[in-house]
Scaffold this active site. Structure first.
Site, PDB file in Angstrom:
ATOM      1  N   LYS A  80     -45.642 -35.011 113.942  1.00  9.96           N
ATOM      2  CA  LYS A  80     -44.623 -35.604 112.893  1.00  9.96           C
ATOM      3  C   LYS A  80     -43.580 -34.636 112.640  1.00  9.96           C
ATOM      4  CE  LYS A  80     -44.876 -37.521 108.024  1.00  9.96           C
ATOM      5  NZ  LYS A  80     -45.501 -37.415 106.786  1.00  9.96           N
ATOM      6  N   SER A 155     -45.847 -41.941 104.639  1.00  5.95           N
ATOM      7  CA  SER A 155     -44.761 -41.726 105.464  1.00  5.95           C
ATOM      8  C   SER A 155     -44.894 -41.470 106.916  1.00  5.95           C
ATOM      9  CB  SER A 155     -44.042 -40.374 104.938  1.00  5.95           C
ATOM     10  OG  SER A 155     -44.844 -39.357 104.987  1.00  5.95           O
ATOM     11  N   SER A 179     -49.910 -39.877 102.681  1.00  6.27           N
ATOM     12  CA  SER A 179     -49.167 -40.089 104.137  1.00  6.27           C
ATOM     13  C   SER A 179     -49.814 -39.978 105.378  1.00  6.27           C
ATOM     14  CB  SER A 179     -47.835 -39.357 104.203  1.00  6.27           C
ATOM     15  OG  SER A 179     -46.876 -39.935 103.271  1.00  6.27           O
TER      16      SER A 179
HETATM   17  N1  GLN Z   1     -46.123 -42.633  99.779  1.00  5.40           N
HETATM   18  C1  GLN Z   1     -46.265 -41.528  98.842  1.00  5.40           C
HETATM   19  C2  GLN Z   1     -44.799 -40.981  98.451  1.00  5.40           C
HETATM   20  O1  GLN Z   1     -44.036 -41.611  98.661  1.00  5.40           O
HETATM   21  C3  GLN Z   1     -46.827 -40.148  99.619  1.00  5.40           C
HETATM   22  C4  GLN Z   1     -46.190 -39.702 100.473  1.00  5.40           C
HETATM   23  C5  GLN Z   1     -46.733 -38.514 101.281  1.00  5.40           C
HETATM   24  O2  GLN Z   1     -47.782 -38.334 101.232  1.00  5.40           O
HETATM   25  N2  GLN Z   1     -45.837 -37.867 102.102  1.00  5.40           N
HETATM   26  O3  GLN Z   1     -44.772 -40.077  97.847  1.00  5.40           O
END
Ligand code: GLN
Length: 510
Positions: A80, A155, A179
């Site tokens: 990532k 994400s 994410s």
């Molecule tokens: N979807 C969550 C957010 O937007 C989690 C994001 C993540 O785990 N990086 O904060």
């Protein structure tokens, strides 16, 4: 070609050991797959063909010399784009870091390299890991291999889509609020958020330090265990890293696959089901819990009342930490620098303002503003302080639940993959995707998502989440491997093998 890329990482490692293939062949096959399908998916922001093939050749050389670096030596992996990599750009999905090449490797990346895994490239993500759909990437959305009109979760949608589409057998993700797990659920992949402190955060560009964790993204539970063991364990470069050995994760996965869960108590969390959860998601979840009971586990009902406040607490704590972390992107130290138009001799502050205005996307700006507000004098106690109190209550709920049960289960995400664009103008409904994953980050406990089937109403994959007490990550693998074995016996193979993203689909080689 498909036999090569269709296998699990463990099977690839076996094929390498048996001399049936080489790392160069495997890596080449994945690069060709990326070439064939990534135009439609946009899972990769950077493909490192040359260095991956050089790493693969070095792995083959080590194998000939009988000096392997790890049991995954030679198996390629994707990373990532929020993890620093020397020799490869690290953008965090943001314009502000376009073209930045870090001077050091994240510890997890260094461990991949030390283990001999060729790195295929960097995967797409919501900007600075803020989002649940990968639509907030400055480099365009990643598409879900099951249906190119839909989101792959976020994400870490790039890592999940790459693994689901057989572009990579293994990938690294990061999970601050879900994410790794939510993209896992909506793409039919396995993803693990380890115990906080179980895997080094050194070189992970911070969104919210007290919540962020690196973890594996794979197609099987055993593959996650192999990758987790390789990258996990103490790191003196991360002051929050736990200085204790990891429990035996691969052993737990192997034992789980035997299918005997007698004596194990499975707690079903009352608050993480029902209203707001899609019918097919709940149906697959309940059937999976029945399978666990068939394997000898005892089902208990647990209640975690403060989980209903987890999302609210998260959306104060996370932006607060993010607003302070993102202050470092000041046009002076990294990446982009923009001179404001029409000002002959701009001050540092004017350059900073112009750069941050042009370099950050809307979601990042929204969270910086929210976090700065929540931390400001006079509001600190009302918002951040309250959120921290809820965090304590959530930890207490977990402790009480783990008195009654060895692991807890819930659906990973309330819905299957939604359409690209569907929730972009409605941040709250996007945030709700993580309603079931966020409590684990707030309490620091480990969680896994694994495929539980496809929802009848739309034929899209859905996931089951397993949660365990801190430092008991092995329980995730035990229960996950048992469930996976039972489900695959029903499906006649893995969910992804029969998906539209299987190597025979999507216009890739067959
Ligand atoms: N979807 C969550 C957010 O937007 C989690 C994001 C993540 O785990 N990086 O904060």
């Amino acid at each position: 070609m498909s036999a090569k890329i269709g296998a699990s990482a463990a099977e690839m490692a076996q094929a390498l050991a048996a001399g049936e293939t080489t790392s160069v062949e495997l890596t080449q096959a994945h690069l060709e797959r990326i070439e064939a399908v990534d135009g439609g998916l946009n899972a990769f922001l950077h493909v490192a063909s040359e260095s991956a093939l050089a790493d693969a050749a070095a792995s083959d050389e080590r194998r000939r010399a009988g000096q392997l670096s790890s049991n995954l030596d030679g198996v390629p992996v994707a990373v990532k784009d929020v993890l620093t990599t020397t020799g490869m750009p690290t953008t965090c999905g943001s314009k502000i870091l376009q073209g930045w090449i870090p001077p050091y490797d994240a510890t997890v990346v260094a461990r991949l390299k030390a283990g001999g895994l060729p790195i295929l490239g960097k995967t797409n993500m919501d900007e600075f890991a803020m989002g649940s759909s990968t639509e907030h990437s400055a480099y365009g959305p990643t598409r879900n291999p099951w249906d190119l009109d839909r989101i792959p979760g976020g994400s870490g949608g790039g890592s999940a889509a790459a693994v689901a589409a057989f572009e990579a057998p293994l990938a690294l993700g990061t999970d601050t609020g879900g994410s790794i797990r939510q993209p896992g659920a909506v793409t039919g992949t396995v993803g693990v958020k380890p115990t906080y402190g179980g895997i080094s955060r050194y070189g992970l560009v911070a969104m919210a330090n007290s919540l962020d964790q690196v973890g594996p993204v794979t197609r099987t539970v055993l593959d996650s265990a192999l990758l987790h063991e390789l990258i996990g364990g103490h790191d003196q470069l991360d002051s929050t890293s736990i200085d204790k050995p990891l429990p035996g994760l691969v052993t737990a996965a192997q034992q789980g696959a035997l299918g005997d869960l007698s004596g194990l108590r499975i707690g079903v969390i009352k608050e993480l089901q029902g209203e707001g959860y899609q019918h097919g998601v709940l149906a697959r979840f309940n059937e999976a819990v029945d399978l666990l009971v068939d394997a000898g586990a005892q089902r208990v009902e647990v209640s975690c009342p403060s989980f209903t406040h987890a999302l609210a607490a998260y959306y104060l704590i996370m932006p607060s930490e993010a607003s302070s972390n993102l202050a470092r992107f000041d046009a002076m130290r990294y990446g982009m620098r923009i001179s404001p138009e029409g000002i002959a001799d701009p001050s540092a502050e004017q350059v900073m303002r112009a750069t941050r205005d042009a370099g950050f996307g809307d979601e990042v700006k929204r969270r910086i503003i929210l976090g700065t507000y929540a931390l400001s004098t006079g509001y600190y106690d009302a918002y951040y302080g309250q959120a921290q109190r809820i965090r304590t209550l959530i930890t207490r709920d977990f402790n009480a639940a783990f008195d009654k049960a060895d692991v807890l289960v819930s659906p990973t995400s309330p819905t299957t993959a939604f359409k690209i664009g569907e929730k972009l103008d409605d941040p709250l409904s996007m945030y709700l995707q993580d309603v079931a994953t966020i409590p684990a980050n707030l309490a620091g406990v480990p969680g896994m998502s694994l495929p539980s089937g496809v929802a009848d109403e739309d034929g899209l994959p859905t996931g089951l989440q397993i949660l365990a007490p801190a430092m008991a990550d092995d329980r995730l693998y035990l229960v996950g491997a048992a469930l996976e074995a039972m489900l695959e016996a029903q499906w006649g193979g893995s969910l992804l093998a029969n998906a539209p993203s299987a190597p025979t689909g999507m216009g890739g080689q067959s």
